[in-house]
Design an enzyme around this catalytic site. Structure first.
Site, PDB file in Angstrom:
ATOM      1  N   SER A 119       0.836  -1.211   0.000  1.00 19.45           N
ATOM      2  CA  SER A 119       0.000   0.000   0.000  1.00 19.45           C
ATOM      3  C   SER A 119       0.860   1.247   0.000  1.00 19.45           C
ATOM      4  O   SER A 119       1.954   1.264   0.593  1.00 19.45           O
ATOM      5  CB  SER A 119      -0.878  -0.015   1.261  1.00 19.45           C
ATOM      6  OG  SER A 119      -1.494   1.235   1.445  1.00 19.45           O
ATOM      7  N   TYR A 133      -2.264  -1.519  10.949  1.00 17.05           N
ATOM      8  CA  TYR A 133      -2.515  -1.991   9.581  1.00 17.05           C
ATOM      9  C   TYR A 133      -1.367  -1.587   8.654  1.00 17.05           C
ATOM     10  O   TYR A 133      -0.788  -2.419   7.950  1.00 17.05           O
ATOM     11  CB  TYR A 133      -3.851  -1.434   9.053  1.00 17.05           C
ATOM     12  CG  TYR A 133      -3.970  -1.503   7.558  1.00 17.05           C
ATOM     13  CD1 TYR A 133      -4.282  -2.698   6.924  1.00 17.05           C
ATOM     14  CD2 TYR A 133      -3.710  -0.375   6.760  1.00 17.05           C
ATOM     15  CE1 TYR A 133      -4.343  -2.767   5.541  1.00 17.05           C
ATOM     16  CE2 TYR A 133      -3.771  -0.436   5.386  1.00 17.05           C
ATOM     17  CZ  TYR A 133      -4.092  -1.635   4.773  1.00 17.05           C
ATOM     18  OH  TYR A 133      -4.132  -1.707   3.414  1.00 17.05           O
ATOM     19  N   LYS A 170       1.919  -3.738   6.566  1.00 23.20           N
ATOM     20  CA  LYS A 170       2.320  -3.653   5.151  1.00 23.20           C
ATOM     21  C   LYS A 170       3.825  -3.414   5.047  1.00 23.20           C
ATOM     22  O   LYS A 170       4.524  -4.038   4.239  1.00 23.20           O
ATOM     23  CB  LYS A 170       1.548  -2.522   4.447  1.00 23.20           C
ATOM     24  CG  LYS A 170       0.057  -2.784   4.300  1.00 23.20           C
ATOM     25  CD  LYS A 170      -0.215  -3.956   3.360  1.00 23.20           C
ATOM     26  CE  LYS A 170      -1.674  -4.301   3.246  1.00 23.20           C
ATOM     27  NZ  LYS A 170      -1.938  -5.578   2.577  1.00 23.20           N
TER      28      LYS A 170
HETATM   29  C1  UD1 Z   1      -7.432   4.355   3.724  1.00 27.51           C
HETATM   30  C2  UD1 Z   1      -6.372   4.100   4.765  1.00 27.51           C
HETATM   31  C3  UD1 Z   1      -5.207   3.429   4.090  1.00 27.51           C
HETATM   32  C4  UD1 Z   1      -5.666   2.136   3.447  1.00 27.51           C
HETATM   33  C5  UD1 Z   1      -6.820   2.388   2.511  1.00 27.51           C
HETATM   34  C6  UD1 Z   1      -7.417   1.056   2.096  1.00 27.51           C
HETATM   35  C7  UD1 Z   1      -6.637   5.816   6.510  1.00 27.51           C
HETATM   36  C8  UD1 Z   1      -6.055   7.053   7.108  1.00 27.51           C
HETATM   37  N1  UD1 Z   1      -5.988   5.347   5.403  1.00 27.51           N
HETATM   38  O1  UD1 Z   1      -6.881   5.209   2.736  1.00 27.51           O
HETATM   39  O2  UD1 Z   1      -4.197   3.169   5.028  1.00 27.51           O
HETATM   40  O3  UD1 Z   1      -4.605   1.543   2.728  1.00 27.51           O
HETATM   41  O4  UD1 Z   1      -7.848   3.128   3.163  1.00 27.51           O
HETATM   42  O5  UD1 Z   1      -8.336   1.229   1.092  1.00 27.51           O
HETATM   43  O6  UD1 Z   1      -7.608   5.310   6.978  1.00 27.51           O
HETATM   44  N2  UD1 Z   1     -13.316  10.432   3.014  1.00 27.51           N
HETATM   45  C9  UD1 Z   1     -14.388  11.279   3.328  1.00 27.51           C
HETATM   46  N3  UD1 Z   1     -15.498  10.727   3.883  1.00 27.51           N
HETATM   47  C10 UD1 Z   1     -15.614   9.388   4.156  1.00 27.51           C
HETATM   48  C11 UD1 Z   1     -14.539   8.541   3.822  1.00 27.51           C
HETATM   49  C12 UD1 Z   1     -13.392   9.102   3.263  1.00 27.51           C
HETATM   50  O7  UD1 Z   1     -14.310  12.483   3.114  1.00 27.51           O
HETATM   51  O8  UD1 Z   1     -16.649   8.985   4.682  1.00 27.51           O
HETATM   52  C13 UD1 Z   1     -12.119  11.002   2.390  1.00 27.51           C
HETATM   53  C14 UD1 Z   1     -10.848  10.808   3.207  1.00 27.51           C
HETATM   54  O9  UD1 Z   1     -10.664  11.878   4.082  1.00 27.51           O
HETATM   55  C15 UD1 Z   1      -9.792  10.741   2.106  1.00 27.51           C
HETATM   56  C16 UD1 Z   1     -10.531  10.153   0.904  1.00 27.51           C
HETATM   57  O10 UD1 Z   1     -11.912  10.326   1.173  1.00 27.51           O
HETATM   58  O11 UD1 Z   1      -9.391  12.032   1.770  1.00 27.51           O
HETATM   59  C17 UD1 Z   1     -10.239   8.689   0.693  1.00 27.51           C
HETATM   60  O12 UD1 Z   1     -10.477   8.004   1.926  1.00 27.51           O
HETATM   61  P1  UD1 Z   1     -10.454   6.405   2.023  1.00 27.51           P
HETATM   62  O13 UD1 Z   1     -11.273   5.832   0.951  1.00 27.51           O
HETATM   63  O14 UD1 Z   1     -10.776   6.048   3.438  1.00 27.51           O
HETATM   64  O15 UD1 Z   1      -8.944   6.041   1.692  1.00 27.51           O
HETATM   65  P2  UD1 Z   1      -7.588   6.560   2.367  1.00 27.51           P
HETATM   66  O16 UD1 Z   1      -7.815   7.319   3.596  1.00 27.51           O
HETATM   67  O17 UD1 Z   1      -6.784   7.212   1.311  1.00 27.51           O
END
Ligand code: UD1
Length: 339
Positions: free
Chosen positions: A126, A151, A155
């Site tokens: 990742s 987690y 990795k």
């Molecule tokens: C997350 C994990 C990462 C993991 C990946 C697996 C964290 C900090 N990181 O990545 O370690 O490898 O998932 O798929 O948890 N967002 C919203 N609202 C939501 C959900 C997400 O605004 O309800 C935003 C987040 O702030 C981020 C983006 O969407 O900016 C993507 O989020 P997400 O899909 O959770 O992925 P990551 O955080 O990049």
């Protein structure tokens, strides 16, 4: 026919990779404990490819179960490892469960491979290993940063294990550092099956549009980005799946430059949370109920991949657009609601 063991092959990325492997002529043996998916996925892989993958319900973190699996299948020529727990928040609450499961699976599988002289190993890694990048786009040579959650640590630790084993020529390994996989197979027969309330953006969007969740919270709009929301490199899961076939081919054809290699697997393009929402609304024809909320602890501001090394070395590149990803994620959600 080359037989490949796909651990966690009934999961989101594992199922899509199984489809691509079978379509390229590989025989796939799925080993999955079905802890976060169900056996119906195997039926759907068969519907897509007209080939039923071999399937064994096994907990590979248990040494005897892992050994018995390899005993039953002495003709395995390579392994692609997806089997792992993957919820960041849960890993903070249950660190031992995460370290035990994610590390024991790798140790057990590598041990059986070593005993039998099987070398080829592709690991699901990742971009979380990079932490908050100092420079963008991020290349494979960027410094790795301490993970904020167990987690992410698992990795990084698995990469270290592979590196050390590769030095002794015990394994020929490739770690694929995924950026943000979203979307689903265009057939809408396989996709992501989040357990309970989704943590990740895309399933939360599709479930909100479907009426399963009331409202999406956008975590922060005061970041140093053009629209204030975080930026990620979203990649279609089918493109991601194809990168595993390319990595496996490199191993089988002895094309590695070193016995342990890492590759960024993204599109090279960054999109903000609001851009993802806009694309989703366009492709689904639905208005999404969302609000701006506080930042989520541990989120990084922006990250996207430099994919030039993986494109060149693997002869692979991501082909699908953000609109393709949001379209297919929505089709999958609609399919889930019909079934
Ligand atoms: C997350 C994990 C990462 C993991 C990946 C697996 C964290 C900090 N990181 O990545 O370690 O490898 O998932 O798929 O948890 N967002 C919203 N609202 C939501 C959900 C997400 O605004 O309800 C935003 C987040 O702030 C981020 C983006 O969407 O900016 C993507 O989020 P997400 O899909 O959770 O992925 P990551 O955080 O990049």
């Amino acid at each position: 026919m080359t037989k490949i063991l796909v651990t966690g092959g009934a999961g989101f990325i594992g199922s899509h990779t199984t489809v691509e492997l079978q379509q390229q002529g590989y025989t796939v043996l799925i080993a999955d404990n079905l802890s976060n998916t169900n056996a119906g996925v195997v039926d759907n892989i068969e519907k897509i490819t007209s080939i039923r993958p071999l399937f064994e319900k096994v907990d590979l973190s248990v040494q005897t179960e892992c050994a018995a699996l390899f005993e039953r299948h002495p003709d395995i020529e390579g392994v692609i490892n997806f089997a792992a727990h993957k919820a960041v928040g849960e890993s903070v609450e249950k660190p031992l469960m995460y370290y035990r499961n994610n590390l024991c699976i790798v140790l057990n599988v590598l041990n059986e491979m070593q005993r039998r002289g099987i070398k080829n190993f592709v690991q699901s890694s990742s971009c979380t290993v990079y932490g908050e990048p100092d420079q963008l786009p991020i290349t494979e040579t960027a410094p790795l940063k301490p993970a904020l959650a167990p987690y992410g640590n698992t990795k990084k630790m698995v990469e270290d294990i592979l590196q050390d084993c590769a030095k002794q020529d015990l394994v020929h390994a490739i770690a694929l550092r995924y950026f943000n996989p979203i979307g689903a197979h265009p057939s809408a027969l396989i996709g992501e099956l989040p357990n309970g309330v989704p943590n990740n953006l895309m399933p939360f969007i599709t479930q909100t549009a479907a009426g399963i969740r009331e409202q999406l919270s956008v975590f922060g709009n005061d970041y140093n980005t053009p629209d204030g929301t975080c930026i990620r490199d979203y990649i279609h899961v089918v493109d991601l799946a194809k990168s595993h076939v390319a990595a496996l081919r490199r191993l089988l054809q002895n094309e590695q430059k070193a016995h342990f290699e890492t590759f960024n697997i993204g599109t090279g393009n960054g999109f903000s949370v609001l851009q993802v929402i806009q694309s989703f609304e366009k492709m689904s024809g639905r208005k999404l109920n969302y609000r701006i909320a506080d930042r989520r602890e541990g989120d990084i501001e922006k990250i996207w991949a430099d994919t030039s090394y993986s494109n060149h070395e693997l002869g692979w590149h991501a082909e699908q657009s953000l609109d393709d990803m949001t379209r297919d994620a929505w089709r999958w959600q609609l399919h889930l609601m019909e079934s």
